[in-house]
Design a protein around this motif. Structure first.
Motif: not given
Length: 120
Positions: A16-18, A23-26, A34-35
């Motif tokens: 979940p943190m990943l 999401k915040e960065e991309f 991306n994940v």
């Protein structure tokens, strides 16, 4: 009324943190794609960091890295809402270098049994 029980091992799950970090960065466009790329690139690290227990299996000889000492370590852990058993190679500072084997399980008991049996 529905009662929701969260397994205590879920606190170890870095997934979940990943997802939130990506999401915040991309952004949300292609989020899960991306994940998946991050997981593929850093699979050993995510599993090493999500370990619940580890067991040293002895020295590991690498023919590629002649000047460095390595140890073979089995781990049991929790990542992406699933339990796993893995065999990893770590350096003298206990940083994971390679993950040689990975098996997923639906229950902690099954993963623990594989861990205690050395993966057999």
């Amino acid at each position: 009324m529905t009662t929701l029980h969260i397994h205590p091992h879920a606190a170890f799950d870095r997934f979940p943190m990943l997802v939130e970090s990506v999401k915040e960065e991309f952004g949300t466009d292609g989020l899960m794609s991306n994940v998946e790329r991050f997981i593929e690139a850093e699979r050993a690290d995510f599993h090493w960091d999500g370990r619940l227990a580890e067991m040293n299996l002895g020295a590991y000889e690498s023919f590629d890295e002649e000047d460095e000492a390595f140890e073979l370590v089995s781990i049991v852990g929790y990542f992406r809402s699933r339990y796993y058993f893995a065999t990893c190679v770590v350096d003298t500072e206990r940083h994971v270098r390679w993950m040689l084997r990975l098996r997923h399980f639906d229950t902690f008991e099954s993963a623990e049994q594989a861990f205690m049996a050395g993966g057999d």
